[in-house]
Design a protein around this motif. Structure first.
Motif, mmCIF file in Angstrom:
data_model
loop_
_atom_site.group_PDB
_atom_site.id
_atom_site.type_symbol
_atom_site.label_atom_id
_atom_site.label_comp_id
_atom_site.label_asym_id
_atom_site.label_seq_id
_atom_site.Cartn_x
_atom_site.Cartn_y
_atom_site.Cartn_z
ATOM 1 N N UNK A 159 0.700 -1.170 0.201
ATOM 2 C CA UNK A 159 -0.047 -0.058 0.088
ATOM 3 C C UNK A 159 0.819 1.214 0.014
ATOM 4 N N UNK A 160 2.142 1.241 0.437
ATOM 5 C CA UNK A 160 2.959 2.185 0.430
ATOM 6 C C UNK A 160 3.345 2.691 -0.894
ATOM 7 N N UNK A 161 3.670 1.592 -1.613
ATOM 8 C CA UNK A 161 4.028 2.053 -3.132
ATOM 9 C C UNK A 161 2.668 2.551 -3.801
ATOM 10 N N UNK B 86 0.341 7.595 -5.684
ATOM 11 C CA UNK B 86 -1.096 8.608 -5.637
ATOM 12 C C UNK B 86 -0.346 9.937 -5.369
ATOM 13 N N UNK B 87 0.484 10.203 -4.398
ATOM 14 C CA UNK B 87 1.045 11.476 -4.017
ATOM 15 C C UNK B 87 1.842 12.089 -5.319
ATOM 16 N N UNK B 88 2.495 11.376 -6.092
ATOM 17 C CA UNK B 88 3.395 11.851 -7.175
ATOM 18 C C UNK B 88 2.160 12.491 -8.210
ATOM 19 N N UNK B 89 1.315 11.487 -8.465
ATOM 20 C CA UNK B 89 -0.025 12.284 -9.214
ATOM 21 C C UNK B 89 -0.516 13.702 -8.632
ATOM 22 N N UNK B 90 -0.595 13.761 -7.410
ATOM 23 C CA UNK B 90 -1.183 14.950 -6.938
ATOM 24 C C UNK B 90 0.072 16.064 -6.806
ATOM 25 N N UNK B 91 1.117 15.763 -6.897
ATOM 26 C CA UNK B 91 2.414 16.773 -7.157
ATOM 27 C C UNK B 91 2.257 17.260 -8.412
ATOM 28 N N UNK B 92 1.972 16.406 -9.592
ATOM 29 C CA UNK B 92 1.827 16.673 -10.758
ATOM 30 C C UNK B 92 0.716 17.522 -11.429
ATOM 31 N N UNK C 50 -11.019 -3.236 1.958
ATOM 32 C CA UNK C 50 -11.947 -2.204 2.292
ATOM 33 C C UNK C 50 -10.914 -1.111 3.184
ATOM 34 N N UNK C 51 -9.997 -1.739 4.002
ATOM 35 C CA UNK C 51 -9.199 -0.924 4.811
ATOM 36 C C UNK C 51 -8.166 0.019 3.978
ATOM 37 N N UNK C 52 -7.687 -0.484 3.082
ATOM 38 C CA UNK C 52 -6.890 -0.155 2.182
ATOM 39 C C UNK C 52 -7.550 1.203 1.144
ATOM 40 N N UNK C 53 -8.638 0.817 0.757
ATOM 41 C CA UNK C 53 -9.471 1.746 0.023
ATOM 42 C C UNK C 53 -9.892 3.055 0.775
ATOM 43 N N UNK C 54 -10.409 2.781 2.126
ATOM 44 C CA UNK C 54 -10.627 3.871 3.080
ATOM 45 C C UNK C 54 -9.441 4.648 3.291
ATOM 46 N N UNK C 55 -8.417 4.173 3.537
ATOM 47 C CA UNK C 55 -7.304 4.784 3.741
ATOM 48 C C UNK C 55 -6.672 5.762 2.740
ATOM 49 N N UNK C 56 -6.823 5.269 1.532
ATOM 50 C CA UNK C 56 -6.307 6.114 0.377
ATOM 51 C C UNK C 56 -7.373 7.179 0.028
ATOM 52 N N UNK C 57 -8.788 6.621 -0.160
ATOM 53 C CA UNK C 57 -9.701 7.555 -0.504
ATOM 54 C C UNK C 57 -9.929 8.724 0.364
#
Length: 194
Positions: A57-59, A64-70, A106-113
């Motif tokens: 999930x860290x990857x 995701x964070x790299x997309x936000x930076x772009x 579910x946990x991963x989705x919740x964490x990232x969303x």
């Protein structure tokens, strides 16, 4: 000044995303800085990830964070038309796809969303100025290049659809019915009202 039109091309690996994006960028005449490509590969290379670490999930969070930076870079440049080869939605899909069970998914989705940056991006994805094109798997296009994850293509597509529906994000699909690149370009430009 009106908000920029942003096109995101998303979907499972080896569905022709980069090919379509490159053709769109050429057709529209986008300047280099308005077309974002290969974010995930860059993150993987810089941080030592591989397709064997896709289940971390860290990857996915780093991608995701790299997309936000772009996204922020392009916001600062004020390009009227922007094109993204993939989106911040893709890492969530892969975090779900590679989960060991439904609870972990579910946990991963919740964490990232629920990250503040994704909440901000979600408003963009839902806006009228955002065009999301999801490419479906075309079996004969699947080529193993040692980086892409080619497993569970149909499961991946189902997760994309379910997540987009859950997040109330509108999108268009392209697949077997429109294999010709020019046809895909024309359809996309029509959806983007160009």
């Amino acid at each position: 000044m009106s908000p920029p039109t942003t096109i995101y091309v998303i979907g499972p690996s080896s569905t022709g995303k980069t090919t379509l994006c490159t053709a769109l960028a050429q057709k529209i005449g986008l300047p280099e800085g308005a077309f974002v490509s290969e974010v995930a590969r860059t993150v993987m290379r810089e941080k030592g990830y591989s397709r064997h670490t896709i289940d971390q999930v860290q990857m996915q969070q780093d991608i995701m964070e790299a997309y936000f930076a772009k996204e922020n870079e392009l916001d600062a440049r004020n390009h009227p038309i922007r094109l993204f080869d993939r989106s911040a939605i893709d890492p969530i899909v892969y975090a779900i796809l590679t989960s060991k069970n439904d609870e972990e998914a579910r946990e991963r989705k919740k964490f990232l969303v629920e990250t503040p940056t994704f909440t901000k991006a979600l408003a963009k994805y839902r806006s009228n100025n955002c065009i999301i094109i999801m490419l479906k798997t075309v079996e004969e296009w699947l080529v193993d290049d040692g980086v892409r994850s080619l497993e569970k293509q149909e499961d991946c597509l189902k997760i994309f659809r379910a997540l987009l529906k859950e997040l109330n994000i509108s999108y268009h699909e392209l697949g077997e019915e429109s294999k010709f690149l020019q046809e895909r370009v024309i359809l996309t430009l029509g959806w983007a009202r160009f």
